[in-house]
Motif scaffolding. Sequence first.
Motif, short mmCIF file in Angstrom:
data_model
loop_
_atom_site.label_atom_id
_atom_site.label_comp_id
_atom_site.label_asym_id
_atom_site.label_seq_id
_atom_site.Cartn_x
_atom_site.Cartn_y
_atom_site.Cartn_z
N SER A 149 -2.03 -9.10 9.19
CA SER A 149 -1.77 -9.11 10.62
C SER A 149 -2.51 -7.95 11.27
O SER A 149 -2.60 -6.86 10.71
N LYS A 150 -3.06 -8.21 12.45
CA LYS A 150 -3.95 -7.24 13.06
C LYS A 150 -3.24 -5.94 13.44
O LYS A 150 -3.80 -4.86 13.32
N ILE A 151 -2.00 -6.02 13.89
CA ILE A 151 -1.28 -4.80 14.25
C ILE A 151 -1.09 -3.91 13.03
O ILE A 151 -1.19 -2.67 13.12
N SER A 152 -0.90 -4.49 11.85
CA SER A 152 -0.76 -3.69 10.63
C SER A 152 -2.05 -2.95 10.31
O SER A 152 -2.03 -1.79 9.87
N VAL A 153 -3.18 -3.63 10.53
CA VAL A 153 -4.47 -2.99 10.29
C VAL A 153 -4.64 -1.79 11.23
O VAL A 153 -5.07 -0.71 10.81
N PHE A 154 -4.30 -1.97 12.49
CA PHE A 154 -4.45 -0.87 13.45
C PHE A 154 -3.48 0.27 13.17
O PHE A 154 -3.81 1.44 13.40
N ARG A 155 -2.29 -0.04 12.67
CA ARG A 155 -1.37 1.04 12.29
C ARG A 155 -1.98 1.90 11.19
O ARG A 155 -1.84 3.13 11.20
N HIS A 156 -2.64 1.26 10.25
CA HIS A 156 -3.28 2.01 9.17
C HIS A 156 -4.44 2.85 9.72
O HIS A 156 -4.61 4.01 9.34
N LEU A 157 -5.24 2.26 10.60
CA LEU A 157 -6.43 2.94 11.08
C LEU A 157 -6.12 4.10 12.01
O LEU A 157 -6.81 5.14 11.97
N PHE A 158 -5.13 3.94 12.88
CA PHE A 158 -4.87 4.94 13.91
C PHE A 158 -3.68 5.84 13.61
O PHE A 158 -3.56 6.91 14.20
N GLY A 159 -2.80 5.43 12.72
CA GLY A 159 -1.76 6.31 12.23
C GLY A 159 -0.59 6.56 13.14
O GLY A 159 0.39 7.18 12.72
N GLU A 160 -0.64 6.10 14.37
CA GLU A 160 0.52 6.26 15.25
C GLU A 160 0.71 4.98 16.06
O GLU A 160 -0.24 4.30 16.42
N GLU A 161 1.96 4.67 16.33
CA GLU A 161 2.30 3.37 16.90
C GLU A 161 1.69 3.14 18.28
O GLU A 161 1.21 2.04 18.58
N GLY A 162 1.69 4.17 19.11
CA GLY A 162 1.16 4.00 20.46
C GLY A 162 -0.30 3.59 20.46
O GLY A 162 -0.69 2.63 21.13
N LYS A 163 -1.10 4.32 19.68
CA LYS A 163 -2.52 3.98 19.61
C LYS A 163 -2.74 2.62 18.94
O LYS A 163 -3.63 1.86 19.33
N ALA A 164 -1.92 2.32 17.93
CA ALA A 164 -2.05 1.03 17.25
C ALA A 164 -1.80 -0.11 18.22
O ALA A 164 -2.51 -1.11 18.23
N GLN A 165 -0.78 0.04 19.07
CA GLN A 165 -0.46 -1.00 20.04
C GLN A 165 -1.57 -1.14 21.08
O GLN A 165 -1.94 -2.26 21.46
N GLN A 166 -2.12 -0.01 21.52
CA GLN A 166 -3.24 -0.07 22.47
C GLN A 166 -4.45 -0.77 21.86
O GLN A 166 -5.10 -1.61 22.50
N ALA A 167 -4.74 -0.42 20.61
CA ALA A 167 -5.89 -1.02 19.94
C ALA A 167 -5.67 -2.51 19.72
O ALA A 167 -6.60 -3.31 19.90
N ASN A 168 -4.46 -2.88 19.36
CA ASN A 168 -4.16 -4.30 19.14
C ASN A 168 -4.32 -5.09 20.43
O ASN A 168 -4.88 -6.19 20.44
N GLN A 169 -3.83 -4.51 21.53
CA GLN A 169 -3.98 -5.19 22.82
C GLN A 169 -5.45 -5.34 23.19
O GLN A 169 -5.89 -6.41 23.66
N ALA A 170 -6.22 -4.28 22.96
CA ALA A 170 -7.65 -4.34 23.26
C ALA A 170 -8.34 -5.38 22.38
O ALA A 170 -9.22 -6.13 22.84
N PHE A 171 -7.95 -5.44 21.11
CA PHE A 171 -8.53 -6.43 20.20
C PHE A 171 -8.23 -7.85 20.67
O PHE A 171 -9.12 -8.70 20.74
N GLU A 172 -6.96 -8.10 21.00
CA GLU A 172 -6.57 -9.45 21.41
C GLU A 172 -7.31 -9.86 22.69
O GLU A 172 -7.76 -11.01 22.81
N GLU A 173 -7.45 -8.93 23.63
CA GLU A 173 -8.16 -9.24 24.88
C GLU A 173 -9.63 -9.54 24.60
O GLU A 173 -10.20 -10.49 25.16
N ALA A 174 -10.25 -8.73 23.73
CA ALA A 174 -11.66 -8.93 23.42
C ALA A 174 -11.86 -10.26 22.70
O ALA A 174 -12.78 -11.02 23.01
N TYR A 175 -11.00 -10.55 21.73
CA TYR A 175 -11.15 -11.79 20.96
C TYR A 175 -10.93 -13.00 21.86
O TYR A 175 -11.68 -13.98 21.80
N ALA A 176 -9.90 -12.94 22.70
CA ALA A 176 -9.62 -14.07 23.60
C ALA A 176 -10.81 -14.32 24.53
O ALA A 176 -11.15 -15.47 24.82
#
Length: 231
Positions: free
Chosen positions: A62-89
């Motif tokens: 799951s993409k949010i799990s990947v971002f949690r690993h990469l960014f290490g904190e929930e806030g940044k992971a959520q921001q990155a996941n949102q950015a990823f979903e917007e870009a992919y869509a």
Amino acid sequence: MNHPTPETNLPTPDIRLVVLDMAGTTVADGGLVEEAFAAAARRLGADPATMLDHVRATMGESKISVFRHLFGEEGKAQQANQAFEEAYAGLVGGGRVSALPGARETIEKLTAQGRTVVLSTGFARPTQDAILTALGWRDLVPLTLCPADAGGRGRPYPDMVLTAFLRTGAADDVRQIAVVGDTSYDMLSGVRAGAGVVAGVLTGAHGADALRASGATHVLDSVAELPGVLG
């Protein structure tokens, strides 16, 4: 050409529920996942080049799990996941996704055989829906699942497979489930769910050795071979 594992020669279980992955298994996206990850990383001021090896290694998770690993904190992971979903869509909206050869026909054949087919993904629901709409697949199967539909845990956890089992009522036993995907994480989720068939396909992220190492009972050139394997 098939790439069977030793278990392939065993009798195939009575499969009544088939849980199919999307990107890399039934859907071709031409590398959009990596493009969207790169866009998300840049939005957060990170260097995509330092992250892509991990992204490739964890395809299917799951993409949010990947971002949690990469960014290490929930806030940044959520921001990155949102950015990823917007870009992919946005990329999906540009017409860059297509069904892999034989994918729709496979789903229709499995359904005609009396089996229930569920499509699952590691993407969030809006992205999954955008892909289904782009392909004209919104009414192709009775149920589609993303991690949020299974309590938030995506692959390699078994939750989406077991959610399909519970919601459809199509099988009496988890051994009557076939899980099909292109990544090691797909295989692990099937094994952990107790699925009778865990089939890897070679149209996506991981090769035959990686799929077998994660528990594949069958390795197929493409999902088009699946109806013949299940009989």
